[in-house]
Design a protein around this motif. Structure first.
Motif, mmCIF file in Angstrom:
data_model
loop_
_atom_site.group_PDB
_atom_site.id
_atom_site.type_symbol
_atom_site.label_atom_id
_atom_site.label_comp_id
_atom_site.label_asym_id
_atom_site.label_seq_id
_atom_site.Cartn_x
_atom_site.Cartn_y
_atom_site.Cartn_z
ATOM 1 N N ILE A 48 -26.102 -31.985 -20.062
ATOM 2 C CA ILE A 48 -26.049 -33.439 -20.251
ATOM 3 C C ILE A 48 -27.330 -34.104 -19.768
ATOM 4 C CG2 ILE A 48 -24.819 -35.543 -19.545
ATOM 5 C CD1 ILE A 48 -22.273 -33.723 -19.397
ATOM 6 N N THR A 49 -27.916 -33.568 -18.688
ATOM 7 C CA THR A 49 -29.196 -34.086 -18.185
ATOM 8 C C THR A 49 -30.267 -34.033 -19.265
ATOM 9 O OG1 THR A 49 -28.698 -33.463 -15.902
ATOM 10 C CG2 THR A 49 -31.020 -33.702 -16.467
ATOM 11 N N LEU A 50 -30.218 -32.988 -20.098
ATOM 12 C CA LEU A 50 -31.173 -32.848 -21.204
ATOM 13 C C LEU A 50 -30.633 -33.454 -22.501
ATOM 14 C CD1 LEU A 50 -32.490 -29.236 -20.483
ATOM 15 C CD2 LEU A 50 -33.543 -31.416 -19.882
ATOM 16 N N LYS A 51 -29.568 -34.252 -22.353
ATOM 17 C CA LYS A 51 -28.952 -34.990 -23.463
ATOM 18 C C LYS A 51 -28.504 -34.078 -24.606
ATOM 19 C CE LYS A 51 -30.676 -39.563 -22.426
ATOM 20 N NZ LYS A 51 -31.204 -40.826 -22.948
ATOM 21 N N LYS A 52 -27.892 -32.980 -24.229
ATOM 22 C CA LYS A 52 -27.292 -32.067 -25.200
ATOM 23 C C LYS A 52 -25.789 -32.334 -25.293
ATOM 24 C CE LYS A 52 -31.247 -30.397 -25.856
ATOM 25 N NZ LYS A 52 -31.957 -30.711 -27.117
ATOM 26 N N PHE A 53 -25.263 -32.251 -26.487
ATOM 27 C CA PHE A 53 -23.829 -32.465 -26.665
ATOM 28 C C PHE A 53 -23.069 -31.275 -26.094
ATOM 29 C CE2 PHE A 53 -19.741 -32.833 -28.726
ATOM 30 C CZ PHE A 53 -19.526 -34.208 -28.686
ATOM 31 N N VAL A 54 -21.914 -31.545 -25.493
ATOM 32 C CA VAL A 54 -21.116 -30.496 -24.853
ATOM 33 C C VAL A 54 -19.725 -30.392 -25.473
ATOM 34 C CG1 VAL A 54 -19.985 -29.776 -22.707
ATOM 35 C CG2 VAL A 54 -22.322 -30.662 -22.633
ATOM 36 N N ILE A 55 -19.361 -29.156 -25.830
ATOM 37 C CA ILE A 55 -17.976 -28.817 -26.156
ATOM 38 C C ILE A 55 -17.520 -27.852 -25.075
ATOM 39 C CG2 ILE A 55 -16.422 -27.658 -27.771
ATOM 40 C CD1 ILE A 55 -18.213 -28.514 -30.056
ATOM 41 N N SER A 56 -16.404 -28.164 -24.439
ATOM 42 C CA SER A 56 -15.933 -27.315 -23.343
ATOM 43 C C SER A 56 -14.437 -27.089 -23.432
ATOM 44 C CB SER A 56 -16.260 -27.965 -21.995
ATOM 45 O OG SER A 56 -15.685 -27.218 -20.930
ATOM 46 N N SER A 57 -14.018 -25.931 -22.936
ATOM 47 C CA SER A 57 -12.586 -25.679 -22.757
ATOM 48 C C SER A 57 -12.042 -26.696 -21.760
ATOM 49 C CB SER A 57 -12.354 -24.257 -22.241
ATOM 50 O OG SER A 57 -13.017 -24.081 -20.996
ATOM 51 N N ASP A 58 -10.803 -27.070 -21.951
ATOM 52 C CA ASP A 58 -10.159 -28.022 -21.048
ATOM 53 C C ASP A 58 -9.515 -27.244 -19.893
ATOM 54 O OD1 ASP A 58 -9.121 -30.294 -19.952
ATOM 55 O OD2 ASP A 58 -7.503 -30.533 -21.413
ATOM 56 N N CYS A 59 -10.351 -26.471 -19.215
ATOM 57 C CA CYS A 59 -9.846 -25.574 -18.167
ATOM 58 C C CYS A 59 -9.849 -26.271 -16.815
ATOM 59 C CB CYS A 59 -10.702 -24.310 -18.113
ATOM 60 S SG CYS A 59 -12.369 -24.581 -17.437
ATOM 61 N N PRO A 60 -9.048 -25.754 -15.879
ATOM 62 C CA PRO A 60 -9.151 -26.250 -14.515
ATOM 63 C C PRO A 60 -10.343 -25.543 -13.836
ATOM 64 C CG PRO A 60 -7.401 -24.622 -14.668
ATOM 65 C CD PRO A 60 -7.942 -24.810 -16.054
ATOM 66 N N THR A 61 -11.155 -26.218 -13.113
ATOM 67 C CA THR A 61 -11.274 -27.652 -12.940
ATOM 68 C C THR A 61 -12.712 -28.049 -13.250
ATOM 69 O OG1 THR A 61 -11.873 -27.353 -10.605
ATOM 70 C CG2 THR A 61 -9.535 -27.688 -11.078
ATOM 71 N N ILE B 219 -23.518 -39.139 -31.000
ATOM 72 C CA ILE B 219 -24.581 -39.415 -30.030
ATOM 73 C C ILE B 219 -24.086 -40.355 -28.928
ATOM 74 C CG2 ILE B 219 -26.838 -40.554 -29.736
ATOM 75 C CD1 ILE B 219 -27.596 -39.415 -32.489
ATOM 76 N N LYS B 220 -23.181 -41.260 -29.278
ATOM 77 C CA LYS B 220 -22.629 -42.202 -28.288
ATOM 78 C C LYS B 220 -21.951 -41.465 -27.133
ATOM 79 C CE LYS B 220 -21.824 -46.076 -31.471
ATOM 80 N NZ LYS B 220 -20.789 -46.929 -32.109
ATOM 81 N N LYS B 221 -21.270 -40.370 -27.452
ATOM 82 C CA LYS B 221 -20.616 -39.585 -26.412
ATOM 83 C C LYS B 221 -21.646 -38.958 -25.470
ATOM 84 C CE LYS B 221 -16.284 -38.215 -28.725
ATOM 85 N NZ LYS B 221 -15.286 -38.496 -27.690
ATOM 86 N N THR B 222 -22.732 -38.460 -26.041
ATOM 87 C CA THR B 222 -23.797 -37.867 -25.223
ATOM 88 C C THR B 222 -24.398 -38.905 -24.288
ATOM 89 O OG1 THR B 222 -24.319 -36.322 -27.019
ATOM 90 C CG2 THR B 222 -25.968 -36.559 -25.293
ATOM 91 N N ASN B 223 -24.647 -40.087 -24.802
ATOM 92 C CA ASN B 223 -25.222 -41.169 -23.989
ATOM 93 C C ASN B 223 -24.253 -41.593 -22.877
ATOM 94 O OD1 ASN B 223 -27.586 -41.205 -25.484
ATOM 95 N ND2 ASN B 223 -26.837 -42.768 -26.902
ATOM 96 N N ILE C 77 -16.152 -34.097 -15.790
ATOM 97 C CA ILE C 77 -17.542 -34.316 -16.204
ATOM 98 C C ILE C 77 -17.589 -35.080 -17.526
ATOM 99 C CG2 ILE C 77 -19.658 -33.164 -17.012
ATOM 100 C CD1 ILE C 77 -18.972 -30.896 -15.006
ATOM 101 N N LEU C 78 -16.726 -34.695 -18.451
ATOM 102 C CA LEU C 78 -16.723 -35.299 -19.792
ATOM 103 C C LEU C 78 -15.790 -36.508 -19.896
ATOM 104 C CD1 LEU C 78 -16.751 -32.057 -21.999
ATOM 105 C CD2 LEU C 78 -18.697 -33.421 -21.235
ATOM 106 N N GLU C 79 -15.274 -36.960 -18.754
ATOM 107 C CA GLU C 79 -14.423 -38.156 -18.717
ATOM 108 C C GLU C 79 -13.307 -38.097 -19.767
ATOM 109 O OE1 GLU C 79 -14.402 -41.076 -16.836
ATOM 110 O OE2 GLU C 79 -15.752 -40.080 -15.421
ATOM 111 N N ASN C 80 -12.552 -36.977 -19.735
ATOM 112 C CA ASN C 80 -11.413 -36.775 -20.647
ATOM 113 C C ASN C 80 -11.795 -36.850 -22.123
ATOM 114 O OD1 ASN C 80 -9.247 -36.389 -18.732
ATOM 115 N ND2 ASN C 80 -9.540 -38.524 -18.186
ATOM 116 N N GLY C 81 -13.024 -36.480 -22.433
ATOM 117 C CA GLY C 81 -13.459 -36.447 -23.833
ATOM 118 C C GLY C 81 -14.315 -37.618 -24.256
#
Length: 366
Positions: free
Chosen positions: A285-298, A336-340, A303-307
Motif C-alpha cells: 500500500i505504501t507503494l500504492k499497489k492494489f491489494v487482494i487478501s484472504s480474510d484471515c485472522p488477523t 484506484i479509489k480503494k488504493t488511495n 489494514i484494508l478497513e473491511n474492504g
C-alpha cells in the motif's frame, strides 16, 4: 538514556515480516537505553545497530538449522545472562519462544514483556495447548499484539489482557529502496502483473494462489512472481510444472530488497490462512499497489478497513480468489479509489508513534 538493562530474546531469525519489526524496534530502543543485549542463535543480525550487544554461540549458530535447538541454546544463554546480572534491574523483551522466556525470567524474579506475532488461530489448535499458553502467558508482565482483532482473540480465547501496538511502518525507507535498479522481472508487456512476498510455508497457502492462477490463465493475460524461500518450495515448483505454468509463474527466491519487484507489479495478493498484522500488505500500500487478501485472522481486514481499501476473499477459496482477480482486471481503473483510501489509512501505522509506545512500556518502573 535509561539505565535499565533490556534483554531482547529472539532465538531464530528467519527474515520475514516479524524480523523487520524486530530490527526496527531494537534499533530504536538502542538509542533510548544504555544497555541492550540481544540473545539469538542466528547469524542474520547485520541490520542491528553496532551499539546492540549480541549474545550468541557463534560456532553453534552457524551449524544449527533446527528452530527448537536454537530455542534451547538461546534459553541457556538467557539463563547465563540472568545469573550474571541477578542484582540489576532487568526487563526481558521476548519476540519468540515466549513460553520458554517467561518461565526462565520468572524463575529469576525479573520482568518480562512478550510480543505475540501471529493469530492464535495458528497455534491454539487443541485444548492442551490452550491451557498451557493461557497459564504461562498469564505470568508475563505485558502482552503486546499488533492488531485490534488479535487483541480481541487473546481476550476471547485466553481471557488475557493485551496491548495493541501497530507495526512501525518506515514509508520513506520503502519508497527509497523501491527505486533500486533491477532487471525487469516480468516477461510480457500487457500482462496483469501479480506479486506475492512471503515464506514458502503452509501458513501462506501459496497452493490456493497457484490454483487460482491456473483457474483463470486462459481468461486473461497474467504473470505471477512469488518472492520467498521455505520448506514448500519443491511442492510449489512441482505444481507449476504439472500445470504448465512455467511461462507465467516464477518463484524468485528470497530478496533482501523486494520493493523494486513490488514497484513493477500491478497487484499484490496475500493468500495466508492466518497472520498477525502482515507487514507486506502495508508495504504494498505504501507503494500504492492494489491489494487482494484472504480474510484471515488477523490483520488484513484491519489494514484494508473491511474492504474499503482493497478486496478480501474467503480464506482458502480458489473460486472466490479467481473471481476477485478477474474483477480487479475488469474494474482496475475504478478501483484506484480503494488504493488511495488504503494509503491514507496508513497514518495509524506511524513509525514514530508506535515505536514510542514500545519505549513507554519498557521504561515504566512498575
Amino acid at each position: 538514556m535509561k539505565k535499565k538493562k533490556i534483554i531482547i530474546f529472539m532465538p531464530s531469525i528467519e527474515m520475514g515480516g516479524v524480523e523487520k519489526n524486530l530490527f526496527i524496534i531494537t534499533n530504536f530502543l538502542s538509542f533510548k537505553f544504555r544497555d541492550i543485549k540481544f540473545i539469538t542463535s542466528s547469524n542474520n543480525t547485520q541490520s542491528l545497530n553496532k551499539t546492540v550487544n549480541i549474545v550468541r554461540n557463534t560456532f553453534l549458530s552457524s551449524l544449527i538449522k533446527s528452530r527448537i535447538l536454537k530455542i534451547l541454546i538461546s534459553s541457556s544463554l538467557l539463563i547465563k545472562e540472568l545469573l550474571k546480572n541477578n542484582d540489576k534491574e532487568i526487563i526481558v523483551f521476548s519476540f519468540q519462544a515466549n513460553l520458554y522466556s517467561i518461565l526462565i525470567t520468572r524463575l529469576f524474579g525479573k520482568k518480562i514483556v512478550v510480543r505475540l506475532n501471529s493469530s492464535p488461530s495458528g497455534w491454539l489448535n487443541n485444548i492442551f495447548k490452550k491451557f498451557i499458553y493461557k497459564k504461562i502467558l498469564s505470568f508475563s508482565d505485558k502482552i503486546i499484539v499488533n492488531s485490534q482483532e488479535f487483541k480481541k482473540q487473546i481476550q476471547t480465547d485466553l481471557k488475557l489482557k493485551s496491548i495493541c501496538i501497530y507495526n512501525p511502518l518506515d514509508k520513506q525507507n520503502i519508497k527509497f529502496k523501491s527505486n533500486s535498479k533491477i532487471k525487469k522481472p516480468y516477461r510480457y508487456k500487457n500482462s496483469l502483473k501479480i506479486i506475492n512476498i512471503g515464506r514458502l510455508v503452509d501458513q501462506k497457502d501459496h497452493i490456493t494462489l497457484l490454483k487460482s492462477i491456473n483457474n483463470i490463465k486462459s481468461k486473461i493475460n497474467l504473470e505471477l512472481i512469488i518472492i520467498g524461500q521455505g520448506k514448500n518450495k519443491n511442492k510449489l515448483i512441482d505444481y507449476i510444472k504439472k500445470n504448465n505454468l512455467e511461462k507465467i509463474v516464477k518463484i524468485a527466491g528470497y530478496k533482501q530488497n523486494p520493493y523494486p519487484y513490488l514497484k513493477y507489479s500491478d497487484l499484490y495478493i496475500s493468500s495466508s490462512i492466518y497472520e498477525g498484522l502482515p507487514n507486506v500488505l502495508l508495504e504494498a500500500i505504501t507503494l500504492k499497489k492494489f491489494v487482494i487478501s484472504s480474510d484471515c485472522p488477523t490483520g488484513p481486514k484491519e489494514i484494508l478497513e473491511n474492504g474499503k481499501g482493497g478486496i478480501l476473499f474467503k480464506t482458502g477459496s480458489i473460486e472466490d480468489l479467481s473471481n476477485k482477480i478477474l474483477m480487479f482486471k475488469k474494474k482496475k481503473r475504478s478501483l484506484i479509489k480503494k488504493t488511495n483510501f488504503a494509503y491514507y489509512n496508513l497514518k495509524k501505522f506511524d513509525m514514530k508513534k508506535n515505536l514510542n509506545s514500545y519505549y513507554e512500556i519498557l521504561s515504566k518502573k512498575n
